[in-house]
Motif scaffolding. Structure first.
Motif, PDB file in Angstrom:
ATOM      1  N   LYS A   1     -45.734  -6.423 -74.984  1.00  0.00           N
ATOM      2  CA  LYS A   1     -45.130  -7.750 -75.097  1.00  0.00           C
ATOM      3  C   LYS A   1     -43.646  -7.708 -75.468  1.00  0.00           C
ATOM      4  O   LYS A   1     -42.842  -8.452 -74.911  1.00  0.00           O
ATOM      5  CB  LYS A   1     -45.896  -8.568 -76.144  1.00  0.00           C
ATOM      6  CG  LYS A   1     -45.457 -10.002 -76.250  1.00  0.00           C
ATOM      7  CD  LYS A   1     -46.348 -10.771 -77.211  1.00  0.00           C
ATOM      8  CE  LYS A   1     -45.966 -12.222 -77.300  1.00  0.00           C
ATOM      9  NZ  LYS A   1     -46.847 -12.970 -78.205  1.00  0.00           N
ATOM     10  N   PHE A   2     -43.276  -6.830 -76.400  1.00  0.00           N
ATOM     11  CA  PHE A   2     -41.925  -6.862 -76.950  1.00  0.00           C
ATOM     12  C   PHE A   2     -41.021  -5.691 -76.544  1.00  0.00           C
ATOM     13  O   PHE A   2     -39.801  -5.824 -76.584  1.00  0.00           O
ATOM     14  CB  PHE A   2     -41.981  -6.893 -78.488  1.00  0.00           C
ATOM     15  CG  PHE A   2     -42.729  -8.071 -79.039  1.00  0.00           C
ATOM     16  CD1 PHE A   2     -42.264  -9.366 -78.848  1.00  0.00           C
ATOM     17  CD2 PHE A   2     -43.908  -7.889 -79.745  1.00  0.00           C
ATOM     18  CE1 PHE A   2     -42.961 -10.452 -79.355  1.00  0.00           C
ATOM     19  CE2 PHE A   2     -44.604  -8.969 -80.263  1.00  0.00           C
ATOM     20  CZ  PHE A   2     -44.138 -10.253 -80.068  1.00  0.00           C
ATOM     21  N   CYS A   3     -41.598  -4.558 -76.186  1.00  0.00           N
ATOM     22  CA  CYS A   3     -40.781  -3.351 -76.006  1.00  0.00           C
ATOM     23  C   CYS A   3     -41.076  -2.605 -74.706  1.00  0.00           C
ATOM     24  O   CYS A   3     -40.787  -1.410 -74.598  1.00  0.00           O
ATOM     25  CB  CYS A   3     -41.005  -2.403 -77.181  1.00  0.00           C
ATOM     26  SG  CYS A   3     -40.663  -3.137 -78.794  1.00  0.00           S
ATOM     27  N   ALA A   4     -41.639  -3.280 -73.713  1.00  0.00           N
ATOM     28  CA  ALA A   4     -42.064  -2.618 -72.482  1.00  0.00           C
ATOM     29  C   ALA A   4     -40.916  -1.893 -71.771  1.00  0.00           C
ATOM     30  O   ALA A   4     -41.137  -0.889 -71.113  1.00  0.00           O
ATOM     31  CB  ALA A   4     -42.713  -3.620 -71.540  1.00  0.00           C
ATOM     32  N   GLY A   5     -39.705  -2.350 -71.913  1.00  0.00           N
ATOM     33  CA  GLY A   5     -38.579  -1.719 -71.239  1.00  0.00           C
ATOM     34  C   GLY A   5     -38.019  -0.501 -71.961  1.00  0.00           C
ATOM     35  O   GLY A   5     -37.110   0.155 -71.465  1.00  0.00           O
ATOM     36  N   ILE A   6     -38.571  -0.185 -73.108  1.00  0.00           N
ATOM     37  CA  ILE A   6     -38.076   0.937 -73.909  1.00  0.00           C
ATOM     38  C   ILE A   6     -38.850   2.199 -73.540  1.00  0.00           C
ATOM     39  O   ILE A   6     -40.064   2.236 -73.621  1.00  0.00           O
ATOM     40  CB  ILE A   6     -38.254   0.651 -75.421  1.00  0.00           C
ATOM     41  CG1 ILE A   6     -37.601  -0.670 -75.819  1.00  0.00           C
ATOM     42  CG2 ILE A   6     -37.749   1.812 -76.261  1.00  0.00           C
ATOM     43  CD1 ILE A   6     -36.110  -0.712 -75.623  1.00  0.00           C
ATOM     44  N   ALA A   7     -38.120   3.236 -73.142  1.00  0.00           N
ATOM     45  CA  ALA A   7     -38.755   4.514 -72.810  1.00  0.00           C
ATOM     46  C   ALA A   7     -39.076   5.270 -74.097  1.00  0.00           C
ATOM     47  O   ALA A   7     -38.245   5.316 -75.010  1.00  0.00           O
ATOM     48  CB  ALA A   7     -37.834   5.340 -71.927  1.00  0.00           C
ATOM     49  N   PRO A   8     -40.270   5.853 -74.184  1.00  0.00           N
ATOM     50  CA  PRO A   8     -40.639   6.626 -75.380  1.00  0.00           C
ATOM     51  C   PRO A   8     -39.725   7.830 -75.577  1.00  0.00           C
ATOM     52  O   PRO A   8     -39.207   8.387 -74.620  1.00  0.00           O
ATOM     53  CB  PRO A   8     -42.068   7.089 -75.081  1.00  0.00           C
ATOM     54  CG  PRO A   8     -42.567   6.184 -74.011  1.00  0.00           C
ATOM     55  CD  PRO A   8     -41.367   5.774 -73.222  1.00  0.00           C
ATOM     56  N   GLY A   9     -39.546   8.201 -76.827  1.00  0.00           N
ATOM     57  CA  GLY A   9     -38.752   9.380 -77.166  1.00  0.00           C
ATOM     58  C   GLY A   9     -37.674   9.049 -78.166  1.00  0.00           C
ATOM     59  O   GLY A   9     -37.033   8.000 -78.099  1.00  0.00           O
ATOM     60  N   GLY A  10     -37.506   9.925 -79.107  1.00  0.00           N
ATOM     61  CA  GLY A  10     -36.446   9.759 -80.092  1.00  0.00           C
ATOM     62  C   GLY A  10     -36.642   8.616 -81.063  1.00  0.00           C
ATOM     63  O   GLY A  10     -35.698   8.177 -81.703  1.00  0.00           O
ATOM     64  N   GLY A  11     -37.862   8.111 -81.176  1.00  0.00           N
ATOM     65  CA  GLY A  11     -38.134   7.031 -82.118  1.00  0.00           C
ATOM     66  C   GLY A  11     -37.703   5.651 -81.643  1.00  0.00           C
ATOM     67  O   GLY A  11     -37.720   4.697 -82.417  1.00  0.00           O
ATOM     68  N   LYS A  12     -37.335   5.529 -80.362  1.00  0.00           N
ATOM     69  CA  LYS A  12     -36.851   4.247 -79.843  1.00  0.00           C
ATOM     70  C   LYS A  12     -37.923   3.165 -79.842  1.00  0.00           C
ATOM     71  O   LYS A  12     -37.629   2.005 -80.128  1.00  0.00           O
ATOM     72  CB  LYS A  12     -36.273   4.433 -78.438  1.00  0.00           C
ATOM     73  CG  LYS A  12     -35.012   5.275 -78.403  1.00  0.00           C
ATOM     74  CD  LYS A  12     -34.501   5.440 -76.990  1.00  0.00           C
ATOM     75  CE  LYS A  12     -35.329   6.519 -76.345  1.00  0.00           C
ATOM     76  NZ  LYS A  12     -34.843   6.952 -75.052  1.00  0.00           N
ATOM     77  N   VAL A  13     -39.161   3.541 -79.520  1.00  0.00           N
ATOM     78  CA  VAL A  13     -40.243   2.544 -79.490  1.00  0.00           C
ATOM     79  C   VAL A  13     -40.534   2.047 -80.903  1.00  0.00           C
ATOM     80  O   VAL A  13     -40.664   0.841 -81.126  1.00  0.00           O
ATOM     81  CB  VAL A  13     -41.507   3.128 -78.832  1.00  0.00           C
ATOM     82  CG1 VAL A  13     -42.691   2.179 -78.993  1.00  0.00           C
ATOM     83  CG2 VAL A  13     -41.260   3.420 -77.361  1.00  0.00           C
ATOM     84  N   ILE A  14     -40.601   2.973 -81.853  1.00  0.00           N
ATOM     85  CA  ILE A  14     -40.841   2.581 -83.250  1.00  0.00           C
ATOM     86  C   ILE A  14     -39.711   1.677 -83.737  1.00  0.00           C
ATOM     87  O   ILE A  14     -39.952   0.670 -84.411  1.00  0.00           O
ATOM     88  CB  ILE A  14     -40.987   3.819 -84.158  1.00  0.00           C
ATOM     89  CG1 ILE A  14     -42.186   4.662 -83.718  1.00  0.00           C
ATOM     90  CG2 ILE A  14     -41.101   3.418 -85.622  1.00  0.00           C
ATOM     91  CD1 ILE A  14     -43.527   3.980 -83.815  1.00  0.00           C
TER      92      ILE A  14
END
Length: 73
Positions: free
Chosen positions: A36-49
């Motif tokens: 819902k909120f972070c679908a455009g964020i690629a995993p890695g480096g703590g970006k999703v968190i």
């Protein structure tokens, strides 16, 4: 203990263990919030968190609990 009672006990323990694991694992507990909120964020480096933390006031209770548990580790 009869076989039926034992089987019921095993099922209850398995279900409660699966629920507990999901609530403590951000990947499972936060999937809907990520979508819902972070679908455009690629995993890695703590970006999703970081994205989820930025939306913390809008997250589900289970996701907040999982994120809190992750910080304690």
């Amino acid at each position: 203990m009869s076989k039926l009672n034992f089987a019921a006990f095993v099922v209850v323990v398995a279900i409660s263990g699966a629920a507990s694991a999901q609530s403590s694992d951000p990947r499972g507990a936060c999937k809907a919030d990520y979508d819902k909120f972070c679908a455009g964020i690629a995993p890695g480096g703590g970006k999703v968190i970081a994205c989820l933390d930025a939306k913390r006031d809008q997250l589900s209770a289970s996701c907040k609990t999982a994120l809190d548990g992750r910080k304690k580790k």
